[in-house]
Scaffold this motif. Structure first.
Motif, mmCIF file in Angstrom:
data_model
loop_
_atom_site.group_PDB
_atom_site.id
_atom_site.type_symbol
_atom_site.label_atom_id
_atom_site.label_comp_id
_atom_site.label_asym_id
_atom_site.label_seq_id
_atom_site.Cartn_x
_atom_site.Cartn_y
_atom_site.Cartn_z
ATOM 1 N N ILE A 1 78.510 48.573 2.646
ATOM 2 C CA ILE A 1 77.669 49.419 3.488
ATOM 3 C C ILE A 1 76.433 48.637 3.948
ATOM 4 O O ILE A 1 75.282 49.013 3.672
ATOM 5 C CB ILE A 1 77.254 50.714 2.770
ATOM 6 C CG1 ILE A 1 78.430 51.332 2.019
ATOM 7 C CG2 ILE A 1 76.715 51.718 3.799
ATOM 8 C CD1 ILE A 1 78.081 52.538 1.193
ATOM 9 N N LEU A 2 76.690 47.548 4.639
ATOM 10 C CA LEU A 2 75.604 46.703 5.093
ATOM 11 C C LEU A 2 74.674 47.468 6.026
ATOM 12 O O LEU A 2 75.104 48.275 6.840
ATOM 13 C CB LEU A 2 76.154 45.472 5.805
ATOM 14 C CG LEU A 2 76.622 44.357 4.879
ATOM 15 C CD1 LEU A 2 77.622 43.461 5.568
ATOM 16 C CD2 LEU A 2 75.433 43.559 4.392
ATOM 17 N N LYS A 3 73.393 47.194 5.881
ATOM 18 C CA LYS A 3 72.372 47.791 6.726
ATOM 19 C C LYS A 3 71.665 46.676 7.485
ATOM 20 O O LYS A 3 71.679 45.521 7.064
ATOM 21 C CB LYS A 3 71.363 48.557 5.875
ATOM 22 C CG LYS A 3 71.981 49.621 4.979
ATOM 23 C CD LYS A 3 70.919 50.287 4.112
ATOM 24 C CE LYS A 3 71.537 51.333 3.206
ATOM 25 N NZ LYS A 3 70.527 52.009 2.360
ATOM 26 N N THR A 4 71.015 47.038 8.576
ATOM 27 C CA THR A 4 70.314 45.994 9.343
ATOM 28 C C THR A 4 69.234 45.326 8.497
ATOM 29 O O THR A 4 68.961 44.136 8.663
ATOM 30 C CB THR A 4 69.693 46.584 10.615
ATOM 31 O OG1 THR A 4 68.852 47.691 10.270
ATOM 32 C CG2 THR A 4 70.786 47.075 11.575
ATOM 33 N N VAL A 5 68.659 46.060 7.563
ATOM 34 C CA VAL A 5 67.631 45.472 6.699
ATOM 35 C C VAL A 5 68.222 44.505 5.682
ATOM 36 O O VAL A 5 67.486 43.847 4.944
ATOM 37 C CB VAL A 5 66.798 46.559 5.975
ATOM 38 C CG1 VAL A 5 65.994 47.369 6.964
ATOM 39 C CG2 VAL A 5 67.697 47.444 5.120
ATOM 40 N N SER A 6 69.547 44.436 5.625
ATOM 41 C CA SER A 6 70.202 43.471 4.735
ATOM 42 C C SER A 6 70.232 42.083 5.348
ATOM 43 O O SER A 6 70.631 41.123 4.694
ATOM 44 C CB SER A 6 71.641 43.922 4.443
ATOM 45 O OG SER A 6 71.681 45.198 3.863
ATOM 46 N N THR A 7 69.844 41.981 6.618
ATOM 47 C CA THR A 7 69.817 40.685 7.283
ATOM 48 C C THR A 7 68.903 39.733 6.529
ATOM 49 O O THR A 7 67.727 40.030 6.297
ATOM 50 C CB THR A 7 69.329 40.832 8.736
ATOM 51 O OG1 THR A 7 70.301 41.582 9.475
ATOM 52 C CG2 THR A 7 69.138 39.476 9.389
ATOM 53 N N ALA A 8 69.470 38.591 6.128
ATOM 54 C CA ALA A 8 68.710 37.627 5.331
ATOM 55 C C ALA A 8 69.552 36.379 5.119
ATOM 56 O O ALA A 8 70.754 36.381 5.379
ATOM 57 C CB ALA A 8 68.334 38.235 3.978
ATOM 58 N N VAL A 9 68.906 35.338 4.628
ATOM 59 C CA VAL A 9 69.619 34.198 4.070
ATOM 60 C C VAL A 9 69.785 34.473 2.588
ATOM 61 O O VAL A 9 68.797 34.705 1.883
ATOM 62 C CB VAL A 9 68.846 32.879 4.281
ATOM 63 C CG1 VAL A 9 69.574 31.732 3.574
ATOM 64 C CG2 VAL A 9 68.687 32.587 5.769
ATOM 65 N N TYR A 10 71.015 34.485 2.141
ATOM 66 C CA TYR A 10 71.312 34.727 0.729
ATOM 67 C C TYR A 10 71.617 33.389 0.074
ATOM 68 O O TYR A 10 72.463 32.630 0.556
ATOM 69 C CB TYR A 10 72.497 35.679 0.588
ATOM 70 C CG TYR A 10 72.164 37.092 1.002
ATOM 71 C CD1 TYR A 10 72.161 37.472 2.340
ATOM 72 C CD2 TYR A 10 71.816 38.049 0.043
ATOM 73 C CE1 TYR A 10 71.826 38.765 2.721
ATOM 74 C CE2 TYR A 10 71.486 39.341 0.418
ATOM 75 C CZ TYR A 10 71.488 39.683 1.762
ATOM 76 O OH TYR A 10 71.146 40.962 2.132
ATOM 77 N N TYR A 11 70.943 33.119 -1.035
ATOM 78 C CA TYR A 11 71.162 31.858 -1.725
ATOM 79 C C TYR A 11 71.224 32.091 -3.231
ATOM 80 O O TYR A 11 70.697 33.087 -3.737
ATOM 81 C CB TYR A 11 70.098 30.823 -1.351
ATOM 82 C CG TYR A 11 68.664 31.225 -1.566
ATOM 83 C CD1 TYR A 11 67.986 32.021 -0.641
ATOM 84 C CD2 TYR A 11 67.961 30.776 -2.683
ATOM 85 C CE1 TYR A 11 66.670 32.374 -0.838
ATOM 86 C CE2 TYR A 11 66.640 31.115 -2.876
ATOM 87 C CZ TYR A 11 65.991 31.909 -1.950
ATOM 88 O OH TYR A 11 64.669 32.256 -2.152
ATOM 89 N N CYS A 12 71.882 31.163 -3.913
ATOM 90 C CA CYS A 12 72.063 31.359 -5.348
ATOM 91 C C CYS A 12 71.426 30.237 -6.148
ATOM 92 O O CYS A 12 71.196 29.139 -5.641
ATOM 93 C CB CYS A 12 73.544 31.495 -5.699
ATOM 94 S SG CYS A 12 74.534 30.060 -5.347
ATOM 95 N N GLY A 13 71.139 30.549 -7.377
ATOM 96 C CA GLY A 13 70.516 29.610 -8.281
ATOM 97 C C GLY A 13 71.226 29.580 -9.620
ATOM 98 O O GLY A 13 71.894 30.540 -10.006
ATOM 99 N N VAL A 14 71.055 28.464 -10.309
ATOM 100 C CA VAL A 14 71.668 28.236 -11.625
ATOM 101 C C VAL A 14 70.567 28.211 -12.674
ATOM 102 O O VAL A 14 69.565 27.507 -12.514
ATOM 103 C CB VAL A 14 72.419 26.877 -11.634
ATOM 104 C CG1 VAL A 14 73.124 26.674 -12.964
ATOM 105 C CG2 VAL A 14 73.405 26.804 -10.481
ATOM 106 N N SER A 15 70.743 28.960 -13.742
ATOM 107 C CA SER A 15 69.705 29.076 -14.752
ATOM 108 C C SER A 15 70.272 28.944 -16.163
ATOM 109 O O SER A 15 71.318 29.495 -16.461
ATOM 110 C CB SER A 15 69.003 30.431 -14.615
ATOM 111 O OG SER A 15 68.120 30.664 -15.694
ATOM 112 N N ARG A 16 69.537 28.269 -17.026
ATOM 113 C CA ARG A 16 69.966 28.174 -18.431
ATOM 114 C C ARG A 16 69.751 29.499 -19.160
ATOM 115 O O ARG A 16 70.478 29.835 -20.085
ATOM 116 C CB ARG A 16 69.182 27.080 -19.149
ATOM 117 C CG ARG A 16 69.645 25.671 -18.807
ATOM 118 C CD ARG A 16 68.939 24.646 -19.708
ATOM 119 N NE ARG A 16 69.514 23.327 -19.571
ATOM 120 C CZ ARG A 16 70.581 22.898 -20.227
ATOM 121 N NH1 ARG A 16 71.181 23.707 -21.083
ATOM 122 N NH2 ARG A 16 71.039 21.680 -20.049
#
Length: 126
Positions: free
Chosen positions: A89-104
């Motif tokens: 159910i994507l919304k226009t406010v979902s517009t973004a660059v999505y990025y992931c990170g690795v954490s211990r």
């Protein structure tokens, strides 16, 4: 050398769904690391990116920021060194660059993440 690469973004319509992927290569102990998805919304710097979801090393504990609960689902496949994020159910406010990170250790603050991907753009049209 560890590399983190996201994929799955693009131009989508409001109401649609998208599955984002984040592959971590060069790390044989992927199954000992927590992962997090962050997003950078238009008009803000990457450093201001907010955590939207995290998952622990085994995949049995997840966290979601309040405004994505019920629409975002984070999961992982340790055999493929990959973490996913299903967005419904994507919304226009979902517009973004999505990025992931690795954490211990896992967590919602950037200081606990040791490696990052460059991100994948999701643009939601009305």
């Amino acid at each position: 050398q560890v590399q983190v690469e996201e994929s799955g973004g693009g131009l989508v319509q409001a109401g649609d769904s998208v599955m984002l992927s984040c592959v971590v290569s060069g790390r044989r102990t992927f199954d000992k690391y927590a992962m997090g998805w962050f997003r950078q919304v238009p008009g803000k710097e990457r450093e201001e990116g907010e955590c939207v979801a995290t998952i622990n090393y085994s995949g049995d504990t997840t966290y979601y920021t309040d405004y994505v609960k019920g629409r975002f689902t984070i999961s992982r496949d340790n055999a493929k060194n990959t973490v996913y994020m299903q967005i419904n159910i994507l919304k226009t406010v979902s517009t973004a660059v999505y990025y992931c990170g690795v954490s211990r250790t896992g967590g919602t603050t950037k200081d606990v993440y040791v490696e990052w991907g460059r991100g994948t753009q999701v643009t939601v049209a009305s």
